[in-house]
Design a protein around this motif. Structure first.
Motif, PDB file in Angstrom:
ATOM      1  N   GLU B 388       0.812  -1.225   0.000  1.00 47.30           N
ATOM      2  CA  GLU B 388       0.000   0.000   0.000  1.00 47.30           C
ATOM      3  C   GLU B 388       0.835   1.259   0.000  1.00 47.30           C
ATOM      4  N   MET B 389       1.965   1.213   0.735  1.00 45.26           N
ATOM      5  CA  MET B 389       2.659   2.475   1.028  1.00 45.26           C
ATOM      6  C   MET B 389       4.016   2.654   0.367  1.00 45.26           C
ATOM      7  N   ALA B 390       4.715   1.526   0.034  1.00 48.16           N
ATOM      8  CA  ALA B 390       6.129   1.645  -0.316  1.00 48.16           C
ATOM      9  C   ALA B 390       6.326   2.361  -1.639  1.00 48.16           C
ATOM     10  N   GLY B 391       7.530   2.881  -1.851  1.00 50.99           N
ATOM     11  CA  GLY B 391       7.926   3.499  -3.104  1.00 50.99           C
ATOM     12  C   GLY B 391       9.124   2.764  -3.672  1.00 50.99           C
ATOM     13  N   PRO B 392       9.688   3.295  -4.782  1.00 55.79           N
ATOM     14  CA  PRO B 392      10.810   2.614  -5.443  1.00 55.79           C
ATOM     15  C   PRO B 392      11.980   2.339  -4.497  1.00 55.79           C
ATOM     16  N   SER B 393      12.201   3.221  -3.541  1.00 60.72           N
ATOM     17  CA  SER B 393      13.392   3.018  -2.703  1.00 60.72           C
ATOM     18  C   SER B 393      13.260   1.794  -1.792  1.00 60.72           C
ATOM     19  N   GLN B 394      12.056   1.264  -1.638  1.00 57.80           N
ATOM     20  CA  GLN B 394      11.918   0.059  -0.815  1.00 57.80           C
ATOM     21  C   GLN B 394      12.010  -1.236  -1.644  1.00 57.80           C
ATOM     22  N   VAL B 395      12.034  -1.090  -2.989  1.00 53.08           N
ATOM     23  CA  VAL B 395      11.907  -2.296  -3.821  1.00 53.08           C
ATOM     24  C   VAL B 395      13.053  -3.276  -3.569  1.00 53.08           C
ATOM     25  N   ALA B 396      14.289  -2.760  -3.522  1.00 49.81           N
ATOM     26  CA  ALA B 396      15.433  -3.662  -3.335  1.00 49.81           C
ATOM     27  C   ALA B 396      15.290  -4.436  -2.025  1.00 49.81           C
ATOM     28  N   GLY B 397      14.912  -3.743  -0.986  1.00 46.45           N
ATOM     29  CA  GLY B 397      14.731  -4.394   0.317  1.00 46.45           C
ATOM     30  C   GLY B 397      13.625  -5.431   0.277  1.00 46.45           C
ATOM     31  N   LEU B 415       5.135  -6.280  -4.239  1.00 47.32           N
ATOM     32  CA  LEU B 415       6.075  -5.750  -5.221  1.00 47.32           C
ATOM     33  C   LEU B 415       5.352  -5.297  -6.486  1.00 47.32           C
ATOM     34  N   LEU B 416       4.408  -6.135  -6.905  1.00 49.16           N
ATOM     35  CA  LEU B 416       3.652  -5.777  -8.106  1.00 49.16           C
ATOM     36  C   LEU B 416       2.925  -4.452  -7.898  1.00 49.16           C
ATOM     37  N   ALA B 417       2.298  -4.322  -6.723  1.00 51.29           N
ATOM     38  CA  ALA B 417       1.546  -3.093  -6.447  1.00 51.29           C
ATOM     39  C   ALA B 417       2.470  -1.881  -6.459  1.00 51.29           C
ATOM     40  N   VAL B 418       3.619  -2.006  -5.805  1.00 49.28           N
ATOM     41  CA  VAL B 418       4.537  -0.865  -5.734  1.00 49.28           C
ATOM     42  C   VAL B 418       5.041  -0.504  -7.125  1.00 49.28           C
ATOM     43  N   CYS B 419       5.477  -1.529  -7.880  1.00 48.45           N
ATOM     44  CA  CYS B 419       6.094  -1.249  -9.185  1.00 48.45           C
ATOM     45  C   CYS B 419       5.074  -0.711 -10.184  1.00 48.45           C
ATOM     46  N   THR B 420       3.872  -1.274 -10.203  1.00 46.72           N
ATOM     47  CA  THR B 420       2.893  -0.801 -11.186  1.00 46.72           C
ATOM     48  C   THR B 420       2.366   0.580 -10.837  1.00 46.72           C
ATOM     49  N   ARG B 421       2.534   0.971  -9.578  1.00 48.76           N
ATOM     50  CA  ARG B 421       2.071   2.302  -9.177  1.00 48.76           C
ATOM     51  C   ARG B 421       2.953   3.408  -9.776  1.00 48.76           C
ATOM     52  N   GLN B 422       4.186   3.063 -10.141  1.00 47.93           N
ATOM     53  CA  GLN B 422       5.120   4.086 -10.624  1.00 47.93           C
ATOM     54  C   GLN B 422       4.791   4.448 -12.071  1.00 47.93           C
ATOM     55  N   SER B 423       4.937   5.724 -12.397  1.00 47.57           N
ATOM     56  CA  SER B 423       4.649   6.128 -13.775  1.00 47.57           C
ATOM     57  C   SER B 423       5.684   5.513 -14.724  1.00 47.57           C
TER      58      SER B 423
END
Lengths: 442, 831
Positions: B388-397, B415-423
């Motif tokens: 729900e909350m993470a951004g790209p900087s959390q992806v590696a972790g 991961l899918l939710a975070v990555c697809t949220r990015q433009s």
């Protein structure tokens, strides 16, 4: 409102509420039911004792909702229509696996005899809403009454006065005020997250209560089947026709219903809840033509748009893709909700990120459950004002009924919200009440 | 101003005339409904002039109510006089109504008369009088007070109601006296006594504090709750403390209400008092106190709530958590962080839940850490929160946590939710790829699925590479990801996959991918169509034909319309074909009006909106544009261009005709040969008429054999229709039946799928009449239509028997006497 129009929404709404409740942490009831009871005496059970009045159509949905609450016990139902009376009794008995539910034909008898009853659910036809509410509160009952709560401003005022006079809990069935999508939109407006709101919208796409013709007279059914005189209640008498009674046919009739206010009662309360109404003194209603969107200007500078477009209320329109919507526009974005939404509509997805926070803060600040019936039941115990309390009901119905009158007179009007009167328009002011037919009076 | 007055007079004049008509109606013998309508109108704008006639109706059983309806809103004092007069002219219900109207109008001059009705023997009248007097207010109070003791018990509640109404209209001191009078009276129901008590407290302001406290202490819950509600109108910390002091000695239910009342007061003194009750005592009171503390939102309450969130009592802990979650002060964010680090897993989960609900951005690193928590519930909750909350900087972790094998399902979703949220997902992909090379087992499959959903060149390369993995699960997951690729850059790979795979399932997935992606390619329509045409032969089922039609519909060329057209008249997919054809037609009607018009005429749709588009499209196409590109190959006069067995073919009635009779039987086949060429890819159209016993056919892509014989494909036909819509072949027999789609593999293996019901299609043929045949040959495909309806289709890839071109000829068949005729024979060759 007590007809089929709203019941199609009921199941979806219940599902949505189920989902919302399942995800939330839940709290034990705040006051033990045994603490209540008539006149301070302990009730015979841990449950709130309820009766239902007029439970066809929409009312059967409300009844089902309340029967699902574990701390409620329905002991009586009342209807002037035998078929509906028996169906309501069967629903109650079926839910409890008993045959104990009493069935009354006359409301006065129920209210006088059943001193054990603490709360009543009123879902009669609209013409009876205000009178039944007032009679019940005068008899010391708390009231959950379907919308629209009154046919006239005078009736609404009497509901407000009676609730205050007797210290009763009253909740109008504006259940969207307890649904998280609407609460979110309202709180986005209230909290300033959208900036100072300049425009609010409410969906009034359905109007259907302007007909003044009589249907052809039919033989009156025996009183044991349907008490026609009582069915008409406070409204002008006319000969019986089954078309009024069945399928909600009454709601086309001016004498038995409201017009614009009928649908406005589904949305205007939410729109007003998002606005700062404390400083609003007057509202200008601009008549743009029959069935046209009605722009109203609040003295605070906010525009409240009573939105119309051709087609069904359930058709997507430029503001909503569901019925009964409201929307708030500010310089920093907009938020909207309507029926059938998985989540509110917002101008930018970033606004929605705070959805849970906004709803949680609302719940904390107001200590309200996100469940309209539950709020009413909790208030029976805590004696707090319900979320859709008489003042909330009256203010929103005044706006709805003023729009109704504007539509009838086909001219723009200025309405003094505090005095509940039109400025400089005696004819409009005369439409704020309708004499009630004896013995069905306040 | 003058103009305004004129305008108002202009408005008033018709109203005046209208009122006259309404009054006349009321005086006439008009029916009840008309008189009722007149009253309803007079309620809007009736004046003094209407009062006499309305007053005369007050004693009228049928119209009394409507007379009141009209009279109540008329401001003129003559109305009041009329209503007072009517008191003595009515009884029962009508009298009750008149009394009610007097109350609505608050007529002080009626007090004396109304007071007399308080002792009426009709209780309904007495009660109506009591309430009406109450509405009149101050002037009526003495008579009501007097009646309170005298009135029949059944009417006493109404007298109380009247007095309560009066009290609301008089100054506070007078009101207090009225309220005290009512609550002192015996024999009224408790709820009325409560109402009077409420008024008594409300009307006294601060002076009512002792009564408020006494009511809380001694009275029923309803009254006590009312007292508490009234207390909210009286501010100040001293009163707050006084209310708090009532709490310890109150009963359980009142304690809860008092805690809520303190919460509503909003002052610091309330929080101080509540903090003590939150810590210890009965759970109900603790919970109510916690809720009120959260409502008050004083930062000083935070530490207590944090401690209570770990309370042994589950209800108390839950209340504290909910309170912290919605706590209005930002200090609660720190509380969430503290809970996240707690030793108890359940508390850590609660901290995560709080972090999400409060949307605490600073908690993200702690959530990444929690995703690797040894406790599964914590890990799952953390991944959901990150989703729900993470951004790209959390992806590696998050990838690292995924690789640790923790909660793979939730990790993948997060991961899918975070990555697809990015433009732009590319930076996320870059962080996923290192993980892919390190991952094994389920996490590896999860990463492949995520990459597949995100797309882009880097992801495509990685997923393509994985399709070749020796690990079957990896290879299958990668293949599926490739087939579901979101962007068109996968098309060449899918095309290769579709033709090379040995798995039917993979081929279907690849073809579906192609059908989805080809229309989205950034390429000229011709290039897309060429790609699509390569994919079409791979289709074996209607499940893929439908998306193929949709894909064709998105490529607006004459050729795609041609490919769609046969389906317009088939038995299945006609609606899909129609949508595609209309979509294409609307774009190419200008360039290819003939083809469009022809296709539109074939459309049979039950969708009225689509039918409308067809009609509009047809209206756009100029008449005579039909059949562009065709040339006639029979002149309608003689056998020019044709050659056949002597004595068997003539031109009769403008048609090529051959006939056998008992006297002239036909004993062996002969064919009328067209000498115009050996077309390969073409469309041939002709009309034909057969006698009942006739058997004939149109040869296409055919070899000429000696003695007026041929060898090859025939669009078959018989007079009874039995063989109409069949393809016959001289060595292979009936190779496609009516309603069949037949495919021949290189080795001759035949597969057949149904495209229509043979019996239904037969009804399109008219026995003994002229019918039209349409034969389309293109590449390996041949299709036959009769009267505009697709009859069959073949895809002939037979290595030795499939002919690519040949002559056209018409058959005369041996057998009983018969007559066969052909006219309007024309051809269009494809380049």
């Amino acid at each position: 409102m007590t007809n089929a129009r709203d019941t199609s929404l009921t199941r979806r709404r219940l599902l949505a509420q189920g989902a919302a409740t399942a995800g939330a942490l839940s709290l034990p009831a705040i006051v033990p039911a045994s603490a209540l009871g008539r006149g301070g005496a302990l009730a015979p059970s841990e449950r709130i004792i309820m009766a239902g009045i007029g439970l066809g159509g929409r009312g059967s949905g409300d009844l089902g909702w309340m029967l699902g609450e574990a701390d409620v016990r329905f002991v009586a139902v009342c209807d002037v229509h035998r078929g509906r009376r028996e169906a309501a009794k069967a629903a109650v008995d079926g839910a409890y696996g008993s045959k104990d539910c009493a069935a009354y034909t006359e409301m006065a008898q129920l209210l006088a005899e059943r001193t054990d009853v603490e709360g009543v659910l009123i879902a009669t036809g609209d013409r009876w809403h205000a009178l039944a509410s007032v009679l019940a509160m005068r008899a010391g009952k708390d009231v959950y009454c379907e919308k629209p709560a009154c046919l006239t401003m005078a009736q609404g005022r009497m509901v407000v006065d009676t609730a205050r006079r007797y210290g009763r809990v009253y909740q109008t069935g504006a259940q969207r005020l307890s649904e998280s999508n609407h609460v979110f939109a309202i709180e986005m407006a209230r909290s300033g997250r959208l900036g100072p709101i300049h425009t609010a919208y409410a969906d009034i796409r359905w109007r259907d209560g302007a007909n003044r013709d009589w249907l052809p007279a039919e033989p009156e059914p025996p009183k044991s089947e349907l008490d026609w005189d009582a069915w008409i209640g406070p409204c002008p008498w006319r000969p019986y026709n089954s078309g009024y009674v069945n399928g909600g046919g009454w709601y086309h009739q001016y004498d038995f219903a409201t017009d614009v206010a009928m649908w406005g009662a589904h949305s205007v309360a939410q729109a007003l809840a998002g606005l700062d109404m404390a400083k609003v003194t007057t509202i200008d209603f601009e008549f743009a033509g029959p069935d046209k969107t009605m722009v109203t200007r609040l003295s605070s500078g906010v525009k409240l748009v009573l939105f119309r477009s051709p087609g069904s209320v359930w058709d997507p329109c430029k503001l909503w893709h569901g019925a009964c919507g409201e929307r708030f526009d500010g310089p920093d974005g907009w938020a909207a909700a309507a029926d059938g939404y998985a989540q509110p509509d917002v101008s930018s997805p970033a606004l929605l990120a705070d959805f849970k926070k906004v709803v949680a803060e609302y719940a904390s600040r107001t200590q309200r459950p996100m469940n309209h019936v539950r709020d009413f039941l909790d208030c029976i115990r805590s004696r707090r004002q319900a979320v859709a309390n008489p003042e909330v009901m009256y203010r929103s119905m005044c706006v709805c009924l003023a729009a109704d009158i504007c539509e009838q007179l086909k001219r723009s009007l200025k309405f003094d919200l505090r005095k509940a009167e039109f400025v400089g328009d005696p004819e409009a002011n005369r439409l704020r009440s309708r004499a009630m037919r004896a013995p069905y009076t306040f | 101003m003058k103009r305004l007055i004129v305008a108002m007079l202009a408005l008033a004049a018709p109203a005046f005339a209208q009122e006259g008509r309404l009054i006349a109606t009321l005086k006439s013998d008009a029916p009840l409904q008309a008189k009722g309508d007149a009253c309803r109108e007079l309620a809007r704008y009736g004046t003094k002039a209407a009062v006499p006639v309305l007053a005369s109706l007050l004693p009228d059983r049928a119209l009394s109510h409507m007379a009141r309806y009209a009279l109540e809103p008329i401001a003129d004092p003559s109305v009041d006089a009329a209503l007072r007069r009517a008191l003595s002219q009515t009884n029962g219900r009508l009298l009750e109504g008149v009394i009610t109207s007097i109350g609505v109008r608050k007529d002080p001059m009626a007090v004396g008369s109304l007071a007399q009705y308080l002792s009426s023997s009709d209780p309904d009248v007495a009660q109506a009088a009591a309430r009406a007097l109450g509405s009149i207010g101050a002037d009526a109070a003495p008579s009501l007070e007097k009646a309170l003791g005298d009135v029949a018990p059944v009417s006493r509640p109404a007298v109380c109601e009247g007095l309560l109404r009066c009290a609301e209209a008089v100054p506070a001191a007078r009101a207090a006296a009225i309220y005290d009078r009512v609550r002192g009276v015996g024999g009224v129901p408790t709820h009325i006594r409560d109402a009077a008590l409420l008024g008594a407290m409300r009307s006294r302001g601060r002076a009512g504090i002792p009564l408020i406290l006494r009511t809380i202490r001694t009275d029923s819950l309803v009254a006590a709750a009312g007292a508490m509600r009234i207390s909210q109108g009286i501010s100040g910390p001293d009163f707050t403390r006084a209310l708090a002091a009532e709490l310890p000695r109150a009963g359980k239910a009142k304690q809860v209400l008092l805690a809520q009342t303190l919460g509503n007061r909003g002052d610091r003194a309330a929080a101080t008092a509540l903090e003590a009750f939150a810590r210890r005592g009965a759970p109900e009171l603790r919970i109510a106190s916690i809720r009120s503390l959260a409502q008050l939102g004083w930062p000083s309450s935070l530490q207590i709530l944090i401690a209570l969130a770990k309370d042994a009592d589950a209800g108390v802990a839950a209340a504290a958590l909910i309170g912290l979650t919605g706590f209005p002060d930002a200090g609660a964010d720190a509380a969430a962080m503290a809970l996240l680090a707690d030793r108890a897993p359940a508390t850590r989960v609660a901290g995560i839940e709080m972090a999400v609900r409060r949307r605490i951005a600073l908690a993200a690193p702690a959530l990444v850490k929690a995703a690797r928590d040894p406790d599964a519930a914590v890990s799952v909750a953390a991944f959901r929160a990150l989703g729900e909350m993470a951004g790209p900087s959390q992806v590696a972790g998050m990838v690292a946590a995924l690789l640790a094998g923790r909660s793979v399902v939730d990790a993948e979703a997060a991961l899918l939710a975070v990555c697809t949220r990015q433009s732009d997902p590319a930076p996320c992909v870059a962080k996923l790829l290192p993980g892919l090379s390190a991952a094994q087992g389920e996490p590896r499959l999860a990463l492949l699925r995520i990459l597949g959903a995100l797309g882009g060149p880097q992801a495509l390369a990685a997923v393509r590479a994985a399709t070749g993995s020796s690990d079957a699960a990896v290879s299958e997951t990668a293949t599926r990801a490739l087939c579901a690729w979101p962007t068109a850059d996968a098309t060449p790979h899918l095309a290769r996959l579709a033709t090379t795979t040995s798995s039917a399932k993979t081929r279907i997935l690849a073809v579906r991918g192609l059908l989805r992606l080809i229309p989205t390619m950034k390429a000229p329509d011709a290039a897309k169509l060429s790609q699509l045409e390569q994919a079409l032969p791979l289709i074996e089922r209607n499940e893929e034909r439908a998306p193929a039609l949709a894909a064709l519909g998105r490529i607006p060329t004459a050729r795609s319309l041609e490919l769609v057209t046969p389906y317009l008249t088939g038995d299945a997919l006609t609606e899909e074909a129609a949508v595609a054809a209309v979509g294409i037609g609307e774009k190419i009607a200008g360039a290819s009006p003939g083809e469009v018009a022809e296709a539109m005429r074939l459309i049979r749709t039950s969708d009225s909106q689509l039918a409308g588009r067809v009609q509009r499209l047809l209206a756009r196409v100029p008449k005579g544009a039909v059949e562009a590109g065709f040339r006639p190959i029979f002149n309608g006069v003689d056998l020019t261009g044709w050659e056949g067995k002597a004595g068997w073919w003539t031109v009769v009635e403008g048609a090529l005709t051959s006939e056998s009779t008992p006297a002239k039987p036909c004993t062996e086949c002969n064919y009328l040969m067209w000498r115009g060429g050996k077309p390969a890819n073409f469309e041939l159209r002709a009309s034909f008429r057969l006698s009942a016993a006739a058997n004939s056919g149109i040869q296409i892509r055919t070899e000429e054999r000696p003695n007026w014989d041929t060898f090859g494909y025939q669009a078959d036909m018989t007079g009874d229709g039995a063989l109409v819509g069949f393809v016959y072949h001289h060595s292979r027999g009936l190779i496609a039946g009516r309603g069949e789609d037949a495919t021949f593999a290189a080795d001759g293996a035949k597969t057949v799928t149904a495209i229509g019901d043979p019996a239904t299609l037969l009804k399109r043929f008219r026995q003994g009449d002229w019918n039209s045949y349409r034969v389309v040959c293109r590449g390996p495909e041949i299709s036959l239509s009769v009267n505009g309806f697709l009859m069959c289709h073949i895809n002939d890839r037979h290595a030795t028997e499939a002919a690519k071109s040949g002559i056209i000829a018409l058959q005369m068949h041996p057998g009983p006497p018969m007559k066969v005729q052909f006219k309007d024979v024309r051809i269009r060759e494809f380049r």
